[in-house]
Design a protein around this motif. Structure first.
Motif, PDB file in Angstrom:
ATOM      1  N   MET B   1       0.840  -1.209   0.000  1.00 35.82           N
ATOM      2  CA  MET B   1       0.000   0.000   0.000  1.00 35.82           C
ATOM      3  C   MET B   1       0.876   1.260   0.000  1.00 35.82           C
ATOM      4  SD  MET B   1      -3.138   0.879  -0.099  1.00 35.82           S
ATOM      5  CE  MET B   1      -4.046   2.387   0.061  1.00 35.82           C
ATOM      6  N   ALA B   2       1.875   1.258   0.909  1.00 37.51           N
ATOM      7  CA  ALA B   2       2.771   2.417   0.971  1.00 37.51           C
ATOM      8  C   ALA B   2       3.538   2.559  -0.337  1.00 37.51           C
ATOM      9  CB  ALA B   2       3.730   2.268   2.149  1.00 37.51           C
ATOM     10  N   GLU B   3       3.910   1.398  -0.920  1.00 37.46           N
ATOM     11  CA  GLU B   3       4.635   1.418  -2.188  1.00 37.46           C
ATOM     12  C   GLU B   3       3.757   1.966  -3.308  1.00 37.46           C
ATOM     13  OE1 GLU B   3       7.239   0.919  -5.326  1.00 37.46           O
ATOM     14  OE2 GLU B   3       7.603   1.055  -3.168  1.00 37.46           O
ATOM     15  N   ARG B   4       2.466   1.571  -3.312  1.00 35.78           N
ATOM     16  CA  ARG B   4       1.534   2.068  -4.334  1.00 35.78           C
ATOM     17  C   ARG B   4       1.332   3.572  -4.193  1.00 35.78           C
ATOM     18  NH1 ARG B   4      -3.858  -1.416  -4.699  1.00 35.78           N
ATOM     19  NH2 ARG B   4      -4.396   0.326  -6.040  1.00 35.78           N
ATOM     20  N   ARG B   5       1.239   4.039  -2.934  1.00 36.02           N
ATOM     21  CA  ARG B   5       1.044   5.471  -2.697  1.00 36.02           C
ATOM     22  C   ARG B   5       2.277   6.255  -3.156  1.00 36.02           C
ATOM     23  NH1 ARG B   5      -0.048   6.161   3.062  1.00 36.02           N
ATOM     24  NH2 ARG B   5      -2.005   5.105   2.597  1.00 36.02           N
ATOM     25  N   ARG B   6       3.455   5.695  -2.816  1.00 34.77           N
ATOM     26  CA  ARG B   6       4.696   6.359  -3.202  1.00 34.77           C
ATOM     27  C   ARG B   6       4.788   6.448  -4.727  1.00 34.77           C
ATOM     28  NH1 ARG B   6       9.643   5.539  -4.811  1.00 34.77           N
ATOM     29  NH2 ARG B   6       9.252   3.336  -5.194  1.00 34.77           N
ATOM     30  N   ARG B   7       4.409   5.354  -5.403  1.00 33.33           N
ATOM     31  CA  ARG B   7       4.458   5.331  -6.858  1.00 33.33           C
ATOM     32  C   ARG B   7       3.453   6.311  -7.453  1.00 33.33           C
ATOM     33  NH1 ARG B   7       4.399  -0.008 -10.590  1.00 33.33           N
ATOM     34  NH2 ARG B   7       6.516  -0.062  -9.823  1.00 33.33           N
ATOM     35  N   PHE B   8       2.258   6.397  -6.829  1.00 32.85           N
ATOM     36  CA  PHE B   8       1.242   7.324  -7.320  1.00 32.85           C
ATOM     37  C   PHE B   8       1.751   8.764  -7.269  1.00 32.85           C
ATOM     38  CE2 PHE B   8      -2.359  10.214  -6.563  1.00 32.85           C
ATOM     39  CZ  PHE B   8      -3.107   9.973  -7.697  1.00 32.85           C
ATOM     40  N   PHE B   9       2.378   9.131  -6.152  1.00 30.27           N
ATOM     41  CA  PHE B   9       2.891  10.503  -6.036  1.00 30.27           C
ATOM     42  C   PHE B   9       4.070  10.740  -6.975  1.00 30.27           C
ATOM     43  CE2 PHE B   9       0.437  10.433  -2.063  1.00 30.27           C
ATOM     44  CZ  PHE B   9      -0.225  11.632  -2.205  1.00 30.27           C
ATOM     45  N   ARG B  10       4.905   9.721  -7.156  1.00 30.56           N
ATOM     46  CA  ARG B  10       6.034   9.879  -8.077  1.00 30.56           C
ATOM     47  C   ARG B  10       5.537  10.043  -9.515  1.00 30.56           C
ATOM     48  NH1 ARG B  10       9.263   4.849 -10.045  1.00 30.56           N
ATOM     49  NH2 ARG B  10       7.374   4.880 -11.307  1.00 30.56           N
ATOM     50  N   ASP B  11       4.553   9.223  -9.893  1.00 34.45           N
ATOM     51  CA  ASP B  11       4.065   9.219 -11.277  1.00 34.45           C
ATOM     52  C   ASP B  11       3.225  10.444 -11.618  1.00 34.45           C
ATOM     53  OD1 ASP B  11       5.311   6.830 -11.527  1.00 34.45           O
ATOM     54  OD2 ASP B  11       3.496   5.615 -11.761  1.00 34.45           O
ATOM     55  N   ASN B  12       2.668  11.104 -10.593  1.00 27.29           N
ATOM     56  CA  ASN B  12       1.740  12.212 -10.854  1.00 27.29           C
ATOM     57  C   ASN B  12       2.156  13.499 -10.147  1.00 27.29           C
ATOM     58  OD1 ASN B  12      -0.468  10.611 -12.321  1.00 27.29           O
ATOM     59  ND2 ASN B  12      -0.166   9.441 -10.436  1.00 27.29           N
ATOM     60  N   GLY B  13       3.432  13.586  -9.813  1.00 30.21           N
ATOM     61  CA  GLY B  13       3.906  14.708  -9.014  1.00 30.21           C
ATOM     62  C   GLY B  13       3.622  16.074  -9.622  1.00 30.21           C
ATOM     63  N   LEU B  14       3.832  16.197 -10.923  1.00 30.53           N
ATOM     64  CA  LEU B  14       3.651  17.502 -11.569  1.00 30.53           C
ATOM     65  C   LEU B  14       2.200  17.968 -11.451  1.00 30.53           C
ATOM     66  CD1 LEU B  14       5.328  19.581 -13.149  1.00 30.53           C
ATOM     67  CD2 LEU B  14       4.620  18.431 -15.256  1.00 30.53           C
ATOM     68  N   SER B  15       1.258  17.087 -11.800  1.00 35.28           N
ATOM     69  CA  SER B  15      -0.170  17.453 -11.703  1.00 35.28           C
ATOM     70  C   SER B  15      -0.558  17.719 -10.259  1.00 35.28           C
ATOM     71  CB  SER B  15      -1.057  16.329 -12.257  1.00 35.28           C
ATOM     72  OG  SER B  15      -0.752  16.069 -13.592  1.00 35.28           O
ATOM     73  N   LEU B  16      -0.144  16.842  -9.351  1.00 39.75           N
ATOM     74  CA  LEU B  16      -0.588  16.962  -7.962  1.00 39.75           C
ATOM     75  C   LEU B  16      -0.051  18.225  -7.302  1.00 39.75           C
ATOM     76  CD1 LEU B  16      -0.250  13.231  -6.852  1.00 39.75           C
ATOM     77  CD2 LEU B  16      -2.366  14.482  -7.325  1.00 39.75           C
ATOM     78  N   VAL B  17       1.207  18.564  -7.569  1.00 40.60           N
ATOM     79  CA  VAL B  17       1.776  19.772  -6.948  1.00 40.60           C
ATOM     80  C   VAL B  17       1.099  21.020  -7.499  1.00 40.60           C
ATOM     81  CG1 VAL B  17       3.852  21.208  -6.824  1.00 40.60           C
ATOM     82  CG2 VAL B  17       3.973  18.776  -6.269  1.00 40.60           C
ATOM     83  N   PHE B  18       0.844  21.033  -8.815  1.00 33.68           N
ATOM     84  CA  PHE B  18       0.158  22.202  -9.368  1.00 33.68           C
ATOM     85  C   PHE B  18      -1.277  22.294  -8.853  1.00 33.68           C
ATOM     86  CE2 PHE B  18       3.641  22.849 -12.351  1.00 33.68           C
ATOM     87  CZ  PHE B  18       3.667  24.239 -12.390  1.00 33.68           C
ATOM     88  N   ILE B  19      -1.954  21.158  -8.679  1.00 34.51           N
ATOM     89  CA  ILE B  19      -3.317  21.175  -8.127  1.00 34.51           C
ATOM     90  C   ILE B  19      -3.278  21.700  -6.688  1.00 34.51           C
ATOM     91  CG2 ILE B  19      -5.214  19.700  -7.320  1.00 34.51           C
ATOM     92  CD1 ILE B  19      -4.781  18.015  -9.883  1.00 34.51           C
ATOM     93  N   ALA B  20      -2.292  21.263  -5.911  1.00 30.34           N
ATOM     94  CA  ALA B  20      -2.166  21.736  -4.529  1.00 30.34           C
ATOM     95  C   ALA B  20      -1.894  23.242  -4.503  1.00 30.34           C
ATOM     96  CB  ALA B  20      -1.042  20.980  -3.818  1.00 30.34           C
ATOM     97  N   MET B  21      -1.016  23.713  -5.404  1.00 32.09           N
ATOM     98  CA  MET B  21      -0.740  25.152  -5.475  1.00 32.09           C
ATOM     99  C   MET B  21      -1.985  25.922  -5.894  1.00 32.09           C
ATOM    100  SD  MET B  21       3.049  24.825  -7.191  1.00 32.09           S
ATOM    101  CE  MET B  21       3.195  26.496  -7.765  1.00 32.09           C
ATOM    102  N   PHE B  22      -2.755  25.341  -6.814  1.00 31.86           N
ATOM    103  CA  PHE B  22      -4.003  25.969  -7.257  1.00 31.86           C
ATOM    104  C   PHE B  22      -4.976  26.103  -6.086  1.00 31.86           C
ATOM    105  CE2 PHE B  22      -8.401  24.756  -8.317  1.00 31.86           C
ATOM    106  CZ  PHE B  22      -8.802  25.890  -9.004  1.00 31.86           C
ATOM    107  N   VAL B  23      -5.139  25.011  -5.319  1.00 31.54           N
ATOM    108  CA  VAL B  23      -6.075  25.026  -4.190  1.00 31.54           C
ATOM    109  C   VAL B  23      -5.647  26.073  -3.163  1.00 31.54           C
ATOM    110  CG1 VAL B  23      -6.943  23.689  -2.225  1.00 31.54           C
ATOM    111  CG2 VAL B  23      -6.855  22.649  -4.507  1.00 31.54           C
ATOM    112  N   ALA B  24      -4.352  26.111  -2.850  1.00 30.67           N
ATOM    113  CA  ALA B  24      -3.858  27.077  -1.871  1.00 30.67           C
ATOM    114  C   ALA B  24      -4.106  28.509  -2.356  1.00 30.67           C
ATOM    115  CB  ALA B  24      -2.367  26.850  -1.625  1.00 30.67           C
ATOM    116  N   ALA B  25      -3.857  28.740  -3.646  1.00 30.82           N
ATOM    117  CA  ALA B  25      -4.046  30.093  -4.190  1.00 30.82           C
ATOM    118  C   ALA B  25      -5.522  30.482  -4.189  1.00 30.82           C
ATOM    119  CB  ALA B  25      -3.467  30.179  -5.602  1.00 30.82           C
TER     120      ALA B  25
END
Lengths: 45, 227
Positions: B1-25
């Motif tokens: 499970m932890a490995e799947r989560r780590r892979r999900f964040f690695r594989d989608n880091g660009l989208s996820l970080v920009f979405i997080a920045m969008f939400v914060a803004a």
């Protein structure tokens, strides 16, 4: 792109499920917000 | 499970970080906009809004969507004009020579492989639609968000007119008003400035490791080069 790199980068045969989910959720969010404020504007206007 | 989560964040880091920045803004914009809106209401002896009421108001909707529409326009214009126009030396341009839209370059027809998307392999109308799906979506989002922005701006404009006991406008009249085009064009100009800047600056400047940059050692005249 070679067959090898297609596999490595997750082509159709790769596991793209999470990306498809992200795509769908993000698009649904954008559409929902646009529709929401269009309705708010029309009702208020 | 932890490995799947780590892979999900690695594989989608660009989208996820920009979405997080969008939400914060957006949260920051909502809080600041709410305070500014209420300050204006107090000045004009009008009723102040609670936070939720402000979030679901035309005022916030207009502030949000006026910016969205210009972003979607930027990408739609960038995608469409990039098909025909070139910029020598830019990462944002396809190569000056050759035909980037040929079946061979686009991996279509005899050049598909089993990993190609289904609609790319299908041929006929499905491949034709899929070939323009990115531009079609950006155009649809641009037109929809521009329409929604115009409706919320129209609603705000009429609110202000009523506050000042002045005549309100029909939606059709508002679309030809200087208020609407001022809001629209101030967003468009900044998007076109950004695209013009990256198109020409990426010819002579580099960022090591970025897909938005040519390799550091690539010649200035190299066009359409990925790291």
């Amino acid at each position: 792109m070679t067959d090898d790199s297609s596999q490595r980068n997750g082509g159709e045969s790769g596991a793209m499920g999470p990306q498809k989910a992200l795509f769908a959720v993000w698009l649904a969010f954008l559409v929902a917000v646009i529709v929401l404020y269009a309705v708010i504007g029309v009702r208020h206007g | 499970m932890a490995e799947r989560r780590r892979r999900f964040f690695r594989d989608n880091g660009l989208s996820l970080v920009f979405i997080a920045m969008f939400v914060a803004a957006v949260v920051g914009q909502a809080v600041a906009g709410w305070h500014d809106f209420n300050s204006d209401q107090v000045t004009h002896h009008q009723q102040t809004y609670g936070f939720l009421r402000y979030i679901f108001s035309s005022d916030f909707g207009s502030n949000l969507l006026d910016n969205w529409q210009s972003e979607f326009l930027q990408f739609a214009a960038f995608i469409a004009l990039g098909v025909w126009l070139r910029q020598r030396g830019s990462t944002e341009s396809t190569d000056l020579d050759g035909d980037p839209s040929s079946d061979e370059e686009q991996q279509l027809g005899a050049h598909t492989d089993p990993n190609s998307p289904l609609w790319a392999r299908a041929g006929g109308w499905r491949t034709a639609v899929f070939s323009h799906s990115l531009l079609a979506l950006m155009l649809a989002l641009w037109l929809a968000s521009w329409a929604a922005a115009s409706i919320t701006s129209w609603s705000n404009y009429n609110d202000q007119q009523q506050e000042h006991k002045e005549a309100t406008l029909s939606y059709g009249s508002y679309l030809t008003s200087s208020n609407f085009w001022d809001l629209t064009l101030q967003n468009w100009q900044s998007e076109f400035l950004a695209v013009a800047s990256i198109s020409i600056f990426s010819v002579f400047l580099r960022e090591r490791g970025s897909p938005q940059s040519k390799p550091v050692g690539a010649p200035h005249e190299a066009t359409g080069v990925s790291p």
